[in-house]
Write a protein that holds these residues in place. Sequence first.
Motif, short mmCIF file in Angstrom:
data_model
loop_
_atom_site.label_atom_id
_atom_site.label_comp_id
_atom_site.label_asym_id
_atom_site.label_seq_id
_atom_site.Cartn_x
_atom_site.Cartn_y
_atom_site.Cartn_z
N ILE A 1 76.63 43.95 -7.34
CA ILE A 1 77.75 43.94 -8.28
C ILE A 1 78.47 45.29 -8.25
CG2 ILE A 1 78.33 43.91 -10.74
CD1 ILE A 1 76.02 41.77 -10.98
N ARG A 2 77.73 46.37 -8.18
CA ARG A 2 78.37 47.68 -8.16
C ARG A 2 79.01 47.98 -6.82
NH1 ARG A 2 73.75 49.47 -12.46
NH2 ARG A 2 74.94 48.59 -14.21
N GLN A 3 78.45 47.45 -5.73
CA GLN A 3 79.13 47.54 -4.44
C GLN A 3 80.44 46.75 -4.47
OE1 GLN A 3 76.15 46.15 -1.66
NE2 GLN A 3 75.43 48.23 -1.21
N LEU A 4 80.41 45.60 -5.16
CA LEU A 4 81.59 44.77 -5.28
C LEU A 4 82.71 45.53 -5.99
CD1 LEU A 4 82.63 41.90 -4.73
CD2 LEU A 4 81.66 41.20 -6.93
N SER A 5 82.37 46.30 -7.01
CA SER A 5 83.39 47.06 -7.74
C SER A 5 83.95 48.21 -6.92
CB SER A 5 82.81 47.60 -9.06
OG SER A 5 81.88 48.64 -8.82
N LEU A 6 83.15 48.72 -5.97
CA LEU A 6 83.59 49.87 -5.17
C LEU A 6 84.33 49.45 -3.90
CD1 LEU A 6 80.37 52.07 -5.46
CD2 LEU A 6 82.58 52.48 -6.59
N ASP A 7 83.83 48.40 -3.24
CA ASP A 7 84.39 48.00 -1.94
C ASP A 7 84.09 46.54 -1.69
OD1 ASP A 7 85.35 47.74 0.61
OD2 ASP A 7 84.16 49.38 1.47
N ARG A 8 84.96 45.67 -2.20
CA ARG A 8 84.70 44.23 -2.07
C ARG A 8 84.78 43.78 -0.61
NH1 ARG A 8 89.54 41.21 -2.01
NH2 ARG A 8 91.39 42.47 -2.41
N LEU A 9 85.53 44.52 0.24
CA LEU A 9 85.64 44.13 1.64
C LEU A 9 84.31 44.32 2.36
CD1 LEU A 9 89.19 45.45 2.61
CD2 LEU A 9 88.50 43.20 1.72
N LEU A 10 83.52 45.29 1.92
CA LEU A 10 82.19 45.47 2.49
C LEU A 10 81.30 44.27 2.17
CD1 LEU A 10 80.16 47.23 4.01
CD2 LEU A 10 79.63 48.35 1.84
N ILE A 11 81.44 43.74 0.95
CA ILE A 11 80.70 42.53 0.57
C ILE A 11 81.11 41.37 1.47
CG2 ILE A 11 80.40 40.80 -1.24
CD1 ILE A 11 78.81 43.28 -1.83
N ILE A 12 82.41 41.20 1.70
CA ILE A 12 82.89 40.11 2.54
C ILE A 12 82.39 40.27 3.98
CG2 ILE A 12 84.96 39.11 3.61
CD1 ILE A 12 84.40 38.16 0.77
N GLU A 13 82.37 41.50 4.46
CA GLU A 13 81.84 41.75 5.81
C GLU A 13 80.39 41.29 5.91
OE1 GLU A 13 80.84 45.57 8.72
OE2 GLU A 13 82.30 45.79 7.10
N ARG A 14 79.59 41.62 4.91
CA ARG A 14 78.19 41.24 4.92
C ARG A 14 78.02 39.72 4.75
NH1 ARG A 14 73.94 43.13 1.71
NH2 ARG A 14 72.80 42.28 3.47
N VAL A 15 78.89 39.11 3.93
CA VAL A 15 78.85 37.65 3.75
C VAL A 15 79.09 36.96 5.10
CG1 VAL A 15 80.10 35.69 2.76
CG2 VAL A 15 79.43 37.60 1.30
N ASN A 16 80.04 37.45 5.87
CA ASN A 16 80.32 36.85 7.17
C ASN A 16 79.17 37.04 8.15
OD1 ASN A 16 83.00 35.47 7.36
ND2 ASN A 16 83.68 37.39 6.46
N GLN A 17 78.44 38.14 8.01
CA GLN A 17 77.27 38.35 8.85
C GLN A 17 76.15 37.38 8.48
OE1 GLN A 17 76.39 42.46 8.07
NE2 GLN A 17 78.00 43.23 9.42
N LYS A 18 76.16 36.91 7.24
CA LYS A 18 75.11 36.03 6.73
C LYS A 18 75.65 34.62 6.42
CE LYS A 18 71.26 38.43 6.60
NZ LYS A 18 70.02 37.90 7.24
N CYS A 19 76.68 34.21 7.11
CA CYS A 19 77.37 32.94 6.82
C CYS A 19 76.70 31.78 7.54
CB CYS A 19 78.84 33.06 7.23
SG CYS A 19 79.78 31.55 7.04
N TRP A 20 76.10 30.87 6.77
CA TRP A 20 75.41 29.71 7.35
C TRP A 20 76.39 28.70 7.94
CZ3 TRP A 20 74.76 24.41 5.81
CH2 TRP A 20 73.71 23.74 6.46
N LEU A 21 77.58 28.57 7.36
CA LEU A 21 78.54 27.57 7.80
C LEU A 21 79.38 28.03 8.98
CD1 LEU A 21 79.98 26.12 4.45
CD2 LEU A 21 78.39 25.01 6.01
N CYS A 22 79.45 29.33 9.24
CA CYS A 22 80.36 29.83 10.27
C CYS A 22 80.04 29.20 11.63
CB CYS A 22 80.30 31.35 10.35
SG CYS A 22 81.17 32.16 8.98
N ASN A 23 81.10 28.77 12.30
CA ASN A 23 81.08 28.11 13.61
C ASN A 23 80.64 26.65 13.55
OD1 ASN A 23 81.87 30.53 14.97
ND2 ASN A 23 79.75 31.23 14.81
N LYS A 24 80.25 26.16 12.37
CA LYS A 24 79.86 24.76 12.27
C LYS A 24 81.08 23.87 11.97
CE LYS A 24 75.01 25.26 10.82
NZ LYS A 24 74.80 26.70 10.86
#
Length: 279
Positions: free
Chosen positions: A198-221
Motif C-alpha cells: 500500500i505504501r509503495q502504491l502511494s509512492l510509485d503506482r507504476l512500480l506496482i503495475i510493473e510487478r503485476v505484469n511480471q506476476k500476471c497469470w492471464l498474460c498471453n492467454k
Amino acid sequence: MKRNTESRIFVLDRLRQSSAISEIYFEPTMKSTNDWAIEHCHTASMPFPALILTDEQTAGRGRGENTWLADRGSLTFSLVINVDQENLTAESKRLLPLAAGLAIVDTIEQALPVTSLIKWPNDVMIENKKVAGVLIDTIQRGSELAVIGIGVNFANSIPTSQLPEAASLASYAEDTECGIEKITEFLFNLLEQLMLAIRQLSLDRLLIIERVNQKCWLCNKIVQIESGLQTIDGQVLKVDEAGGLVLELSKQAKTGPPNSPGLQMHTIYSGRVMSVRSP
C-alpha cells in the motif's frame, strides 16, 4: 466490539506486535469481516490500519454475487485503512486489489517453494488453481476508508466440486509448513507485506503495475470476459497503468474492416473472466 476474546486459531498477542496495524477487532464468529467493518468502522473513532479478524466466517462475500466458503483452516480477514492517511490518490486506490494480490503472492513465496501469480482482477493462483481472493469495499466516514477483505485457502479442505479450480496452500507444503499452528505467522507476514504494498502504491503506482505484469497469470492467454453487457474475446497483452486488462481482440471480436492492419485492442477495467485457454 469483542477485542480481547480468546481465539482458537490465532495468537492475538503475536499479531498485536505487528507494526503494520494499530488495532485488532476479533470475534470468534462473523458473517463477513468486510460486512463487520462496514457496520462498525463508521460508528466509532478507531485507529487505522485496523485488522478485523475471526476464527469462523459464515457468510463471506466475493465479487458480484459470489460467496467465499471458509471452513476451519482457512484464513479470512479484513484490513481497514484510511485512504487519506495512506496518501492514496484516486488512481492509486483503483489498484488496491492488485497491490493486495502482490502482497499475498510475496507472502506465499516466502513461506513455500512455489510460484504464485495474480489472476486479474482479484485472485491469486498457484499453477491453475485459486488459492486466495481479494474484495475491496469503501466506507465514507469523514475521510474515506478502504476495507481490504482477503480470503486464503491455508490449511482447509477444499470441496470435491471445487478441486479442479481451487487448492489450499497445505497441498503444496510439508505438513509442518502449513499446519494450522502456522497460520498466525503467515498472517503476521501478510499484514507486513500488505502495508508495504500500500505504501509503495502511494509512492510509485507504476512500480506496482510493473510487478503485476511480471506476476500476471492471464498474460498471453486467450480469454473470454463478460464486461457489462458485452462479452469480449481476445488474447491478454498486459495490465495497463490504470489497472485495466489490455486485450488483442480475436478476429470475431474485431470491429474494423476485414484484414485491417495493426492490432485491434480493447481495455477492460471491470469484468468477469468466463474462460481461459492457452494460445
